[in-house]
Enzyme design. Structure first.
Site, PDB file in Angstrom:
ATOM      1  N   ASP A  30      20.908  66.479   1.395  1.00  0.00           N
ATOM      2  CA  ASP A  30      19.823  66.373   0.431  1.00  0.00           C
ATOM      3  C   ASP A  30      19.840  67.616  -0.462  1.00  0.00           C
ATOM      4  O   ASP A  30      20.008  68.741   0.010  1.00  0.00           O
ATOM      5  CB  ASP A  30      18.490  66.266   1.181  1.00  0.00           C
ATOM      6  CG  ASP A  30      17.356  65.809   0.279  1.00  0.00           C
ATOM      7  OD1 ASP A  30      16.796  64.727   0.524  1.00  0.00           O
ATOM      8  OD2 ASP A  30      17.024  66.545  -0.678  1.00  0.00           O
ATOM      9  N   ASN A  86      10.968  56.860   3.778  1.00  0.00           N
ATOM     10  CA  ASN A  86       9.801  56.715   2.916  1.00  0.00           C
ATOM     11  C   ASN A  86       9.921  55.387   2.181  1.00  0.00           C
ATOM     12  O   ASN A  86      10.930  55.129   1.514  1.00  0.00           O
ATOM     13  CB  ASN A  86       9.740  57.869   1.908  1.00  0.00           C
ATOM     14  CG  ASN A  86       9.542  59.211   2.593  1.00  0.00           C
ATOM     15  OD1 ASN A  86       8.835  59.308   3.594  1.00  0.00           O
ATOM     16  ND2 ASN A  86      10.186  60.242   2.075  1.00  0.00           N
ATOM     17  N   GLY A  92       5.783  58.397  -0.560  1.00  0.00           N
ATOM     18  CA  GLY A  92       6.633  59.536  -0.889  1.00  0.00           C
ATOM     19  C   GLY A  92       8.032  59.181  -1.361  1.00  0.00           C
ATOM     20  O   GLY A  92       8.853  60.069  -1.567  1.00  0.00           O
ATOM     21  N   GLN A  93       8.309  57.888  -1.527  1.00  0.00           N
ATOM     22  CA  GLN A  93       9.652  57.523  -1.989  1.00  0.00           C
ATOM     23  C   GLN A  93       9.796  57.849  -3.472  1.00  0.00           C
ATOM     24  O   GLN A  93       8.946  57.476  -4.290  1.00  0.00           O
ATOM     25  CB  GLN A  93       9.921  56.025  -1.753  1.00  0.00           C
ATOM     26  CG  GLN A  93      11.363  55.643  -2.085  1.00  0.00           C
ATOM     27  CD  GLN A  93      11.713  54.195  -1.723  1.00  0.00           C
ATOM     28  OE1 GLN A  93      10.859  53.428  -1.280  1.00  0.00           O
ATOM     29  NE2 GLN A  93      12.971  53.839  -1.906  1.00  0.00           N
ATOM     30  N   HIS A  99      17.154  54.874   1.780  1.00  0.00           N
ATOM     31  CA  HIS A  99      17.820  56.015   2.412  1.00  0.00           C
ATOM     32  C   HIS A  99      17.076  56.449   3.660  1.00  0.00           C
ATOM     33  O   HIS A  99      15.857  56.396   3.725  1.00  0.00           O
ATOM     34  CB  HIS A  99      17.969  57.193   1.450  1.00  0.00           C
ATOM     35  CG  HIS A  99      16.712  57.570   0.725  1.00  0.00           C
ATOM     36  ND1 HIS A  99      16.213  56.841  -0.337  1.00  0.00           N
ATOM     37  CD2 HIS A  99      15.844  58.583   0.912  1.00  0.00           C
ATOM     38  CE1 HIS A  99      15.109  57.400  -0.780  1.00  0.00           C
ATOM     39  NE2 HIS A  99      14.846  58.459  -0.029  1.00  0.00           N
ATOM     40  N   HIS A 101      16.307  59.669   5.934  1.00  0.00           N
ATOM     41  CA  HIS A 101      16.358  61.138   6.003  1.00  0.00           C
ATOM     42  C   HIS A 101      16.670  61.523   7.451  1.00  0.00           C
ATOM     43  O   HIS A 101      15.969  61.091   8.380  1.00  0.00           O
ATOM     44  CB  HIS A 101      14.993  61.751   5.649  1.00  0.00           C
ATOM     45  CG  HIS A 101      14.554  61.544   4.241  1.00  0.00           C
ATOM     46  ND1 HIS A 101      14.737  62.495   3.250  1.00  0.00           N
ATOM     47  CD2 HIS A 101      13.906  60.513   3.645  1.00  0.00           C
ATOM     48  CE1 HIS A 101      14.217  62.054   2.114  1.00  0.00           C
ATOM     49  NE2 HIS A 101      13.708  60.858   2.325  1.00  0.00           N
TER      50      HIS A 101
END
Ligand code: DGP
Length: 113
Positions: A30, A86, A92-93, A99, A101
């Site tokens: 990230d 998310n 919070g996306q 994806h 995390h």
């Protein structure tokens, strides 16, 4: 959907620090890490959100999770890591390409906030 930043990472239009790749998925660091190790595991197929998956994605979703586990183990975090998805703006996306995390390397608390 096809021109998200992650689609551009898949097509190598923009660079990323890739840690794993196979036919179905790509994993990379990230750019804005929230833990000492912060990896994103994404499907190569363009699915915007977990909410957009169907029963037909069962094998793909299983593959993504198993690869996440494998990557955590290979990086030496087999015993303690956090996995987050998310889903949707209010959760919070910010990038609308599904994806996972994978966060590791520090203690994590609950609730996550
Ligand atoms: P989310 O908020 O769940 O949609 O997470 C998106 C993540 O993507 C966020 O932690 C930052 C990361 N990110 C955004 N743009 C880039 C990029 O260009 N490269 C990389 N490696 N990560 C990115």
């Amino acid at each position: 959907m096809s021109d998200t930043i992650f689609a551009k990472i898949i097509s190598r239009e923009i660079p990323a620090e890739i840690v794993f790749e196979d036919d179905l998925c790509l994993a990379f660091h990230d750019v804005s890490p929230q833990a000492p190790t912060h990896i994103l595991v994404i499907p190569k197929t363009p699915i915007a959100r977990l909410a957009d998956t169907t029963d037909e994605d069962q094998a793909l979703l299983g593959h993504l999770l198993l690869k996440t586990r494998e990557i955590a183990e290979n990086l030496g975090f087999g015993d303690a890591y956090r996995v987050v998805i998310n889903n949707g703006e209010q959760a919070g996306q910010t990038v609308f390409h599904l994806h996972i995390h994978l966060l590791a390397g520090r203690p994590f608390h609950w609730p996550p906030g």
